[in-house]
Design a protein around this motif. Structure first.
Motif, PDB file in Angstrom:
ATOM      1  N   GLU A 274       0.824  -1.210   0.000  1.00 14.87           N
ATOM      2  CA  GLU A 274       0.000   0.000   0.000  1.00 14.87           C
ATOM      3  C   GLU A 274       0.856   1.257   0.000  1.00 14.87           C
ATOM      4  O   GLU A 274       1.953   1.289   0.570  1.00 14.87           O
ATOM      5  CB  GLU A 274      -0.923   0.019   1.218  1.00 14.87           C
ATOM      6  N   TRP A 275       0.288   2.307  -0.628  1.00 12.03           N
ATOM      7  CA  TRP A 275       0.943   3.600  -0.726  1.00 12.03           C
ATOM      8  C   TRP A 275      -0.010   4.686  -0.281  1.00 12.03           C
ATOM      9  O   TRP A 275      -1.231   4.547  -0.395  1.00 12.03           O
ATOM     10  CB  TRP A 275       1.408   3.838  -2.174  1.00 12.03           C
ATOM     11  N   ARG A 276       0.564   5.768   0.231  1.00 17.56           N
ATOM     12  CA  ARG A 276      -0.229   6.886   0.743  1.00 17.56           C
ATOM     13  C   ARG A 276       0.004   8.093  -0.158  1.00 17.56           C
ATOM     14  O   ARG A 276       1.152   8.505  -0.380  1.00 17.56           O
ATOM     15  CB  ARG A 276       0.213   7.200   2.180  1.00 17.56           C
ATOM     16  N   LEU A 277      -1.076   8.650  -0.661  1.00 17.94           N
ATOM     17  CA  LEU A 277      -0.992   9.771  -1.604  1.00 17.94           C
ATOM     18  C   LEU A 277      -1.575  11.022  -0.963  1.00 17.94           C
ATOM     19  O   LEU A 277      -2.717  11.020  -0.492  1.00 17.94           O
ATOM     20  CB  LEU A 277      -1.753   9.426  -2.885  1.00 17.94           C
ATOM     21  N   ASP A 278      -0.775  12.090  -0.933  1.00 20.00           N
ATOM     22  CA  ASP A 278      -1.214  13.390  -0.432  1.00 20.00           C
ATOM     23  C   ASP A 278      -1.750  14.191  -1.617  1.00 20.00           C
ATOM     24  O   ASP A 278      -0.990  14.780  -2.387  1.00 20.00           O
ATOM     25  CB  ASP A 278      -0.023  14.103   0.221  1.00 20.00           C
TER      26      ASP A 278
ATOM     27  N   GLU B 210     -16.284  13.546  -5.660  1.00 15.93           N
ATOM     28  CA  GLU B 210     -15.704  12.395  -6.356  1.00 15.93           C
ATOM     29  C   GLU B 210     -14.195  12.352  -6.117  1.00 15.93           C
ATOM     30  O   GLU B 210     -13.504  13.346  -6.264  1.00 15.93           O
ATOM     31  CB  GLU B 210     -15.972  12.511  -7.862  1.00 15.93           C
ATOM     32  N   VAL B 211     -13.702  11.173  -5.705  1.00 14.45           N
ATOM     33  CA  VAL B 211     -12.271  10.941  -5.582  1.00 14.45           C
ATOM     34  C   VAL B 211     -11.978   9.580  -6.195  1.00 14.45           C
ATOM     35  O   VAL B 211     -12.480   8.554  -5.721  1.00 14.45           O
ATOM     36  CB  VAL B 211     -11.802  10.948  -4.109  1.00 14.45           C
ATOM     37  N   ARG B 212     -11.192   9.590  -7.272  1.00 14.73           N
ATOM     38  CA  ARG B 212     -10.854   8.325  -7.936  1.00 14.73           C
ATOM     39  C   ARG B 212      -9.371   8.325  -8.290  1.00 14.73           C
ATOM     40  O   ARG B 212      -8.747   9.372  -8.402  1.00 14.73           O
ATOM     41  CB  ARG B 212     -11.676   8.130  -9.222  1.00 14.73           C
TER      42      ARG B 212
ATOM     43  N   VAL C 228      -9.360   2.869  -3.907  1.00  8.75           N
ATOM     44  CA  VAL C 228      -8.660   3.748  -2.979  1.00  8.75           C
ATOM     45  C   VAL C 228      -9.304   3.629  -1.607  1.00  8.75           C
ATOM     46  O   VAL C 228     -10.493   3.314  -1.492  1.00  8.75           O
ATOM     47  CB  VAL C 228      -8.680   5.225  -3.436  1.00  8.75           C
ATOM     48  N   VAL C 229      -8.515   3.858  -0.569  1.00  6.54           N
ATOM     49  CA  VAL C 229      -9.009   3.836   0.812  1.00  6.54           C
ATOM     50  C   VAL C 229      -8.879   5.249   1.372  1.00  6.54           C
ATOM     51  O   VAL C 229      -7.756   5.760   1.511  1.00  6.54           O
ATOM     52  CB  VAL C 229      -8.194   2.850   1.675  1.00  6.54           C
ATOM     53  N   PRO C 230      -9.989   5.916   1.678  1.00  8.14           N
ATOM     54  CA  PRO C 230      -9.889   7.291   2.199  1.00  8.14           C
ATOM     55  C   PRO C 230      -9.244   7.315   3.577  1.00  8.14           C
ATOM     56  O   PRO C 230      -9.447   6.423   4.399  1.00  8.14           O
ATOM     57  CB  PRO C 230     -11.358   7.744   2.271  1.00  8.14           C
TER      58      PRO C 230
END
Length: 438
Positions: free
Chosen positions: A151-155, A173-175, A185-187
């Motif tokens: 897993e990776w974390r995106l800012d 919308e977040v994709r 994606v996991v918020p």
């Protein structure tokens, strides 16, 4: 002439020249002449310096930066190392043309910097180089970080700022799209999300396109410098390598490692030597001795000779252990090389572990010298994708070695942080249980 740093006014006592080095890096030489006894970072204490590089009177962003990160990423990184200072501008612009002033400041003095005079042709060449790099290189590590496992974390806020855009506060919308296919994606706490590549590979290195879509606006995650350096697709991983890594992981879980709370990486190192029942290992790059202790624990009662080399004397935890030899000095110095060979009685070893200065030349030199002289069955390389130079080294080695080289993190992401990578190179496939090459 005076300059202000914080609430203190310093009298300028010296002017030093800086010149272009490479990438985004500019170098100031002869610093002790201007700063006297001001302590600099060095091998035994890489955060000792209190010097600050000023741009228009304001400190740049990141001190004590690795030199390769200054060259490849820039963005205000700098380093006061021995007798020189390397720095990059805050936005990777050209200090010969951006109209800003630069200075070095300590708590007692300020040194004004001015560029070395260059010809118009040289200045134009430097500007072209910087412009080309700015167009290609983005500091992806600042907004896309390894969250563990695959897993990776995106800012998203930092990504939007990179593109000069404003992120919506409450988007409908977040994709995330990988090569035009949506992936889950996991918020997290806004504006962070977590994700994994569709096949579990490293998204900053796998060569795929990633686009974030927020509130109907689509922006691309730029490629990292490491991705640009890793030419060619990642070759398929043969079953023998996957089996070897899995067996080393299982063996590492059974080793009583002489460290408080050993991590997965240390367990893998211990398991690698335990699985093969090895007895003779050389480590280049001791640092504080944690990886060395992991290897020694894995060798256990079979340990015959473990030698570890470092410029600095920072690992007394390894002292007094039977069969363990610490060598202090430059691993590339012929005197040190002969000392290492003497410890092994100039006979072949089981494994060479290269974890030294993380740049192309040093890694290649240490690998070439000791692989040729001690003929190990396996060579392990730490931090193969830590920066642009290491990625370029790994790319070149992989192109030459083909299936004999593998990044263990591509097999099991718990071996090492994927932002570092852990390379394995088979020099004796039969000794490792790998099938002969076709």
């Amino acid at each position: 002439m005076e300059a202000r740093w914080g609430s203190t006014i310093h009298r300028v006592v010296e002017v030093l020249e800086y010149e272009y080095e490479s990438g985004f890096c500019w170098i100031v030489r002869g610093v002790p002449r201007a700063l006297g006894d001001e302590p600099a970072d060095h091998q035994t204490d890489d955060r000792r310096s209190t010097l600050v590089v000023l741009e228009n009177g304001a400190p740049l962003a990141e001190a004590h930066a690795p030199h390769e990160n200054i060259r490849s990423l820039g963005r205000g990184r700098y380093s006061h190392w021995t007798d020189s200072v390397r720095f990059s501008t805050s936005d990777n612009s050209n200090p010969l043309m951006n109209g800003r002033s630069y200075a070095l400041a300590t708590r007692t003095r300020t040194v004004t910097l001015k560029p070395v005079r260059v010809t118009a042709e040289t200045a134009a060449r430097i500007e072209r180089t910087l412009a080309e790099r700015r167009a290609l290189v983005s500091d992806v590590d600042r907004w896309c970080t390894h969250a563990g496992g695959r897993e990776w974390r995106l800012d998203l806020g930092a990504l939007w700022a990179h593109h000069g855009a404003t992120l919506p506060a409450d988007p409908a919308e977040v994709r995330l799209v990988e090569d035009d296919r949506a992936i889950p994606v996991v918020p997290e706490v806004w504006p962070f999300i977590r994700f994994a590549a569709s096949d579990g590979t490293h998204p900053k290195l796998n060569g795929r396109r990633y686009d974030a879509i927020v509130g109907g606006r689509r922006l691309r995650l730029p490629q990292s410098p490491q991705a640009l350096a890793l030419t060619g697709p990642t070759p398929p991983i043969e079953a023998g390598w996957a089996r070897l890594v899995g067996e080393a992981q299982r063996a590492g879980a059974t080793v009583d490692i002489d460290l408080p709370s050993p991590n997965d990486y240390q367990r893998f190192l211990a398991g690698l030597v335990r699985h093969f029942a090895w007895s003779r290992v050389l480590e280049i790059g001791t640092e504080f001795g944690r990886s060395g202790l992991s290897i020694v624990s894995g060798l256990g009662p079979r340990l015959e000779t473990f030698v570890t080399v470092d410029l600095a004397d920072r690992a007394p935890v390894l002292d007094g252990r039977p069969g363990v030899h610490r060598v202090i000095g430059d691993a590339g110095d012929p005197v040190i090389i002969r000392r290492v060979l003497d410890h092994f009685r100039r006979a072949p070893i089981d494994m060479l572990f290269v974890d030294s200065g993380h740049d192309y030349q040093l890694t290649l030199a240490h690998f070439a010298s000791y692989a040729a002289l001690l003929r190990p069955k396996l060579v392990a390389f730490d931090d193969i994708v830590l920066n642009e130079e290491m990625a370029r080294f790994w790319s070149d080695l992989r192109a030459t070695a083909g299936p004999d080289a593998v990044n263990a993190c591509d097999i099991d992401p718990t071996v090492r942080s994927a932002d570092c990578g852990f390379g394995l190179l088979a020099l004796d496939r039969s000794a490792l249980g790998l099938a002969p090459r076709a």
